[in-house]
Motif scaffolding. Structure first.
Motif, PDB file in Angstrom:
ATOM      1  N   MET A  61     -25.487 -83.540 -41.124  1.00  8.44           N
ATOM      2  CA  MET A  61     -26.673 -82.724 -41.071  1.00  8.44           C
ATOM      3  C   MET A  61     -27.722 -83.210 -42.078  1.00  8.44           C
ATOM      4  O   MET A  61     -28.904 -83.305 -41.759  1.00  8.44           O
ATOM      5  N   LEU A  62     -27.277 -83.530 -43.314  1.00  8.20           N
ATOM      6  CA  LEU A  62     -28.211 -84.020 -44.324  1.00  8.20           C
ATOM      7  C   LEU A  62     -28.809 -85.362 -43.916  1.00  8.20           C
ATOM      8  O   LEU A  62     -29.985 -85.635 -44.179  1.00  8.20           O
ATOM      9  N   ALA A  63     -28.002 -86.215 -43.264  1.00  6.56           N
ATOM     10  CA  ALA A  63     -28.512 -87.513 -42.812  1.00  6.56           C
ATOM     11  C   ALA A  63     -29.592 -87.327 -41.753  1.00  6.56           C
ATOM     12  O   ALA A  63     -30.607 -88.033 -41.757  1.00  6.56           O
ATOM     13  N   LEU A  64     -29.406 -86.370 -40.871  1.00 10.27           N
ATOM     14  CA  LEU A  64     -30.414 -86.082 -39.845  1.00 10.27           C
ATOM     15  C   LEU A  64     -31.691 -85.536 -40.489  1.00 10.27           C
ATOM     16  O   LEU A  64     -32.804 -85.939 -40.120  1.00 10.27           O
ATOM     17  N   LEU A  65     -31.558 -84.648 -41.464  1.00 12.17           N
ATOM     18  CA  LEU A  65     -32.730 -84.137 -42.186  1.00 12.17           C
ATOM     19  C   LEU A  65     -33.459 -85.258 -42.924  1.00 12.17           C
ATOM     20  O   LEU A  65     -34.689 -85.285 -42.966  1.00 12.17           O
ATOM     21  N   ALA A  66     -32.709 -86.187 -43.490  1.00 17.06           N
ATOM     22  CA  ALA A  66     -33.330 -87.316 -44.183  1.00 17.06           C
ATOM     23  C   ALA A  66     -34.145 -88.159 -43.209  1.00 17.06           C
ATOM     24  O   ALA A  66     -35.266 -88.568 -43.512  1.00 17.06           O
ATOM     25  N   ALA A  67     -33.593 -88.407 -42.034  1.00 20.16           N
ATOM     26  CA  ALA A  67     -34.329 -89.191 -41.030  1.00 20.16           C
ATOM     27  C   ALA A  67     -35.608 -88.473 -40.612  1.00 20.16           C
ATOM     28  O   ALA A  67     -36.669 -89.090 -40.476  1.00 20.16           O
ATOM     29  N   LEU A  68     -35.534 -87.165 -40.428  1.00 19.35           N
ATOM     30  CA  LEU A  68     -36.724 -86.400 -40.040  1.00 19.35           C
ATOM     31  C   LEU A  68     -37.767 -86.349 -41.157  1.00 19.35           C
ATOM     32  O   LEU A  68     -38.971 -86.323 -40.886  1.00 19.35           O
ATOM     33  N   ALA A  69     -37.316 -86.372 -42.411  1.00 15.12           N
ATOM     34  CA  ALA A  69     -38.249 -86.330 -43.542  1.00 15.12           C
ATOM     35  C   ALA A  69     -39.063 -87.610 -43.669  1.00 15.12           C
ATOM     36  O   ALA A  69     -40.066 -87.636 -44.371  1.00 15.12           O
ATOM     37  N   THR A  70     -38.654 -88.666 -42.977  1.00 12.88           N
ATOM     38  CA  THR A  70     -39.417 -89.917 -43.047  1.00 12.88           C
ATOM     39  C   THR A  70     -40.700 -89.856 -42.226  1.00 12.88           C
ATOM     40  O   THR A  70     -41.618 -90.627 -42.470  1.00 12.88           O
ATOM     41  N   VAL A  71     -40.785 -88.964 -41.263  1.00 16.33           N
ATOM     42  CA  VAL A  71     -41.908 -88.942 -40.311  1.00 16.33           C
ATOM     43  C   VAL A  71     -43.286 -88.885 -40.993  1.00 16.33           C
ATOM     44  O   VAL A  71     -44.154 -89.700 -40.676  1.00 16.33           O
ATOM     45  N   PRO A  72     -43.544 -87.986 -41.958  1.00 12.51           N
ATOM     46  CA  PRO A  72     -44.881 -87.963 -42.566  1.00 12.51           C
ATOM     47  C   PRO A  72     -45.199 -89.198 -43.409  1.00 12.51           C
ATOM     48  O   PRO A  72     -46.343 -89.414 -43.779  1.00 12.51           O
ATOM     49  N   LEU A  73     -44.193 -90.008 -43.716  1.00 11.20           N
ATOM     50  CA  LEU A  73     -44.396 -91.138 -44.611  1.00 11.20           C
ATOM     51  C   LEU A  73     -44.710 -92.446 -43.900  1.00 11.20           C
ATOM     52  O   LEU A  73     -45.069 -93.425 -44.539  1.00 11.20           O
ATOM     53  N   TRP A  74     -44.568 -92.485 -42.579  1.00 10.27           N
ATOM     54  CA  TRP A  74     -44.809 -93.743 -41.871  1.00 10.27           C
ATOM     55  C   TRP A  74     -46.263 -94.171 -41.945  1.00 10.27           C
ATOM     56  O   TRP A  74     -46.553 -95.356 -42.088  1.00 10.27           O
ATOM     57  N   ALA A  75     -47.199 -93.251 -41.844  1.00  7.03           N
ATOM     58  CA  ALA A  75     -48.623 -93.608 -41.877  1.00  7.03           C
ATOM     59  C   ALA A  75     -49.420 -92.528 -42.605  1.00  7.03           C
ATOM     60  O   ALA A  75     -50.041 -91.676 -41.983  1.00  7.03           O
ATOM     61  N   PRO A  76     -49.396 -92.553 -43.950  1.00  8.43           N
ATOM     62  CA  PRO A  76     -50.197 -91.575 -44.692  1.00  8.43           C
ATOM     63  C   PRO A  76     -51.680 -91.746 -44.350  1.00  8.43           C
ATOM     64  O   PRO A  76     -52.127 -92.859 -44.098  1.00  8.43           O
ATOM     65  N   PRO A  77     -52.438 -90.670 -44.324  1.00  7.75           N
ATOM     66  CA  PRO A  77     -53.855 -90.788 -43.957  1.00  7.75           C
ATOM     67  C   PRO A  77     -54.638 -91.604 -44.984  1.00  7.75           C
ATOM     68  O   PRO A  77     -54.354 -91.546 -46.177  1.00  7.75           O
ATOM     69  N   ASP A  78     -55.608 -92.399 -44.491  1.00  4.23           N
ATOM     70  CA  ASP A  78     -56.479 -93.166 -45.390  1.00  4.23           C
ATOM     71  C   ASP A  78     -57.645 -92.319 -45.863  1.00  4.23           C
ATOM     72  O   ASP A  78     -58.056 -92.386 -47.010  1.00  4.23           O
ATOM     73  N   SER A 107     -46.515 -85.937 -49.977  1.00  2.73           N
ATOM     74  CA  SER A 107     -45.863 -85.670 -51.249  1.00  2.73           C
ATOM     75  C   SER A 107     -44.583 -84.856 -51.061  1.00  2.73           C
ATOM     76  O   SER A 107     -43.540 -85.171 -51.638  1.00  2.73           O
ATOM     77  N   ALA A 108     -44.656 -83.811 -50.246  1.00  4.64           N
ATOM     78  CA  ALA A 108     -43.479 -82.961 -50.007  1.00  4.64           C
ATOM     79  C   ALA A 108     -42.377 -83.738 -49.303  1.00  4.64           C
ATOM     80  O   ALA A 108     -41.197 -83.614 -49.653  1.00  4.64           O
ATOM     81  N   ALA A 109     -42.740 -84.544 -48.307  1.00  4.69           N
ATOM     82  CA  ALA A 109     -41.733 -85.319 -47.569  1.00  4.69           C
ATOM     83  C   ALA A 109     -41.071 -86.348 -48.473  1.00  4.69           C
ATOM     84  O   ALA A 109     -39.847 -86.528 -48.424  1.00  4.69           O
ATOM     85  N   LEU A 110     -41.852 -87.033 -49.309  1.00  6.89           N
ATOM     86  CA  LEU A 110     -41.266 -88.035 -50.200  1.00  6.89           C
ATOM     87  C   LEU A 110     -40.335 -87.386 -51.214  1.00  6.89           C
ATOM     88  O   LEU A 110     -39.237 -87.888 -51.465  1.00  6.89           O
ATOM     89  N   THR A 111     -40.743 -86.255 -51.768  1.00  2.00           N
ATOM     90  CA  THR A 111     -39.891 -85.550 -52.731  1.00  2.00           C
ATOM     91  C   THR A 111     -38.597 -85.086 -52.063  1.00  2.00           C
ATOM     92  O   THR A 111     -37.502 -85.265 -52.607  1.00  2.00           O
ATOM     93  N   ALA A 112     -38.709 -84.501 -50.873  1.00  7.38           N
ATOM     94  CA  ALA A 112     -37.512 -84.051 -50.141  1.00  7.38           C
ATOM     95  C   ALA A 112     -36.607 -85.233 -49.807  1.00  7.38           C
ATOM     96  O   ALA A 112     -35.381 -85.133 -49.913  1.00  7.38           O
ATOM     97  N   LEU A 113     -37.212 -86.344 -49.424  1.00  9.56           N
ATOM     98  CA  LEU A 113     -36.421 -87.513 -49.049  1.00  9.56           C
ATOM     99  C   LEU A 113     -35.690 -88.106 -50.248  1.00  9.56           C
ATOM    100  O   LEU A 113     -34.531 -88.530 -50.118  1.00  9.56           O
TER     101      LEU A 113
END
Length: 137
Positions: A1-18, A107-113
């Motif tokens: 379950m934690l591994a799945l949450l970790a994978a989902l937490a990567t989504v906001p980090l793929w392309a941070p807004p410029d 920021s939240a996704a990176l901290t959670a990840l």
């Protein structure tokens, strides 16, 4: 379950807004990313997603390998001041509150990840130290 949450937490980090223009006309521009951060971040995200898939397929045997992206993402977290060193230049009226900033999700996704990968790494390392008899099928 934690591994799945970790994978989902990567989504906001793929392309941070410029840059972003808010509804009240405030134009916000991302700070220059420190050298090396984009390469390490993307590499670590790929490893997290692959390890999450491998964990779902092979079980707890591979969880200790999360130490690799945990170290890399911790470095990214420190270099980007918690993932939030993006909102530096603003033109317009007032800056939006932190929770409505488009970079808050980054920021939240990176901290959670970082927390999730370290948790998985510790679970895996402790499981390996206890030996194969301690693992559940």
């Amino acid at each position: 379950m934690l591994a799945l949450l970790a994978a989902l937490a990567t989504v906001p980090l793929w392309a941070p807004p410029d840059n972003v223009t808010t509804s009240d006309g405030t134009f916000m521009v991302a700070a220059a990313v420190p050298p090396g951060v984009p390469v390490v971040r993307v590499g670590a995200l790929v490893v997290v997603v692959l390890l999450a898939a491998l964990t779902l397929w092979r079980g707890r045997r591979v969880v200790a390998l999360f130490a690799v992206p945990a170290v890399a993402l911790s470095w990214v977290w420190v270099r980007t001041e918690g993932g939030g060193s993006y909102t530096v230049a603003m033109v317009g009226t007032d800056a939006p509150p932190a929770f409505t900033s488009p970079w808050f999700a980054v920021s939240a996704a990176l901290t959670a990840l970082v927390v999730l990968t370290w948790t998985l790494a510790v679970i895996g390392i402790v499981g390996r130290r206890r030996g194969p008899s301690a693992e559940r099928p």
